[in-house]
Design a protein around this motif. Sequence first.
Motif, PDB file in Angstrom:
ATOM      1  N   THR A  77       0.843  -1.219   0.000  1.00 35.08           N
ATOM      2  CA  THR A  77       0.000   0.000   0.000  1.00 35.08           C
ATOM      3  C   THR A  77       0.867   1.254   0.000  1.00 35.08           C
ATOM      4  O   THR A  77       0.717   2.154   0.830  1.00 35.08           O
ATOM      5  CB  THR A  77      -0.994   0.028   1.173  1.00 35.08           C
ATOM      6  OG1 THR A  77      -0.272   0.004   2.417  1.00 35.08           O
ATOM      7  CG2 THR A  77      -1.941  -1.156   1.106  1.00 35.08           C
ATOM      8  N   SER A  78       1.790   1.293  -0.960  1.00 30.89           N
ATOM      9  CA  SER A  78       2.701   2.435  -1.041  1.00 30.89           C
ATOM     10  C   SER A  78       2.676   3.046  -2.436  1.00 30.89           C
ATOM     11  O   SER A  78       2.302   2.396  -3.420  1.00 30.89           O
ATOM     12  CB  SER A  78       4.128   2.014  -0.677  1.00 30.89           C
ATOM     13  OG  SER A  78       4.649   1.139  -1.657  1.00 30.89           O
ATOM     14  N   PHE A  79       3.089   4.294  -2.488  1.00 33.51           N
ATOM     15  CA  PHE A  79       3.157   5.031  -3.759  1.00 33.51           C
ATOM     16  C   PHE A  79       4.294   6.040  -3.621  1.00 33.51           C
ATOM     17  O   PHE A  79       4.091   7.241  -3.582  1.00 33.51           O
ATOM     18  CB  PHE A  79       1.820   5.706  -4.050  1.00 33.51           C
ATOM     19  CG  PHE A  79       1.696   6.291  -5.438  1.00 33.51           C
ATOM     20  CD1 PHE A  79       1.305   7.609  -5.620  1.00 33.51           C
ATOM     21  CD2 PHE A  79       1.921   5.516  -6.566  1.00 33.51           C
ATOM     22  CE1 PHE A  79       1.162   8.154  -6.894  1.00 33.51           C
ATOM     23  CE2 PHE A  79       1.802   6.044  -7.843  1.00 33.51           C
ATOM     24  CZ  PHE A  79       1.415   7.361  -8.000  1.00 33.51           C
ATOM     25  N   HIS A  80       5.517   5.548  -3.574  1.00 36.49           N
ATOM     26  CA  HIS A  80       6.680   6.400  -3.331  1.00 36.49           C
ATOM     27  C   HIS A  80       7.094   7.147  -4.598  1.00 36.49           C
ATOM     28  O   HIS A  80       7.062   6.604  -5.705  1.00 36.49           O
ATOM     29  CB  HIS A  80       7.863   5.564  -2.831  1.00 36.49           C
ATOM     30  CG  HIS A  80       7.584   4.812  -1.559  1.00 36.49           C
ATOM     31  ND1 HIS A  80       6.676   5.233  -0.612  1.00 36.49           N
ATOM     32  CD2 HIS A  80       8.105   3.655  -1.091  1.00 36.49           C
ATOM     33  CE1 HIS A  80       6.640   4.379   0.395  1.00 36.49           C
ATOM     34  NE2 HIS A  80       7.506   3.403   0.130  1.00 36.49           N
ATOM     35  N   LEU A  81       7.525   8.365  -4.396  1.00 31.86           N
ATOM     36  CA  LEU A  81       7.955   9.249  -5.494  1.00 31.86           C
ATOM     37  C   LEU A  81       9.479   9.263  -5.549  1.00 31.86           C
ATOM     38  O   LEU A  81      10.128   9.379  -4.501  1.00 31.86           O
ATOM     39  CB  LEU A  81       7.428  10.662  -5.254  1.00 31.86           C
ATOM     40  CG  LEU A  81       7.757  11.735  -6.293  1.00 31.86           C
ATOM     41  CD1 LEU A  81       6.990  11.472  -7.589  1.00 31.86           C
ATOM     42  CD2 LEU A  81       7.419  13.120  -5.753  1.00 31.86           C
TER      43      LEU A  81
END
Lengths: 113, 114
Positions: A72-76
């Motif tokens: 459940t991650s969305f790293h930039l």
Amino acid sequence: AQSVTQLDSQVPVFEEAPVELRCNYSSSVSVYLFWYVQYPNQGLQLLLKYLSGSTLVKGINGFEAEFNKSQTSFHLRKPSVHISDTAEYFCVAKGAGSYQLTFGKGTKLSVIP
Amino acid sequence: NAGVTQTPKFRILKIGQSMTLQCAQDMNHNYMYWYRQDPGMGLKLIYYSVGAGITDKGEVPNGYNVSRSTTEDFPLRLELAAPSQTSVYFCASSYQDRDNQPQHFGDGTRLSIL
């Protein structure tokens, strides 16, 4: 309902170094994810968005983000930052069928010459 | 392209005064939104509108009012300014026929209540 957690409130990094800004989300429904950037004294500008399909999303100014459903991650990420990348970055979630955006509290990126 | 235009950019009010923050968009978007941004807190939704004549409360509506008489304009009204309303206010709009439409933001109104 959704929630968004940006794990770092401030990230200093030297010019030309790589950077990762971390974002975790939770949602009870399918979710769309966005990264917005806010330069000093300006409004928010869309960097990139994940809707479906490929989990690696490319945006403007050389930024990219990876959607990881299991974590459940969305790293930039950006491989080499410039002074002009100094800004505040917001991770944002939107539930399918909803008008409403849920904002993280923001991460201030400071690029050091 | 003007996009979303907010006026004024800065304002100082005295406690108890009233004012209207203006927002206009020229993209023919049906959805419009008002947010407030406080340091370290992200953005909180105050009110939103899905079209002319239709408005609804967001997360933090107390102390504010809105109207939407045209597609283009979505003013935010503060009736009795309080110090807790010191904030940066952002207007946004989107074309909401599908879930994947992002919101477009104005440059903000910085409001101080003294």
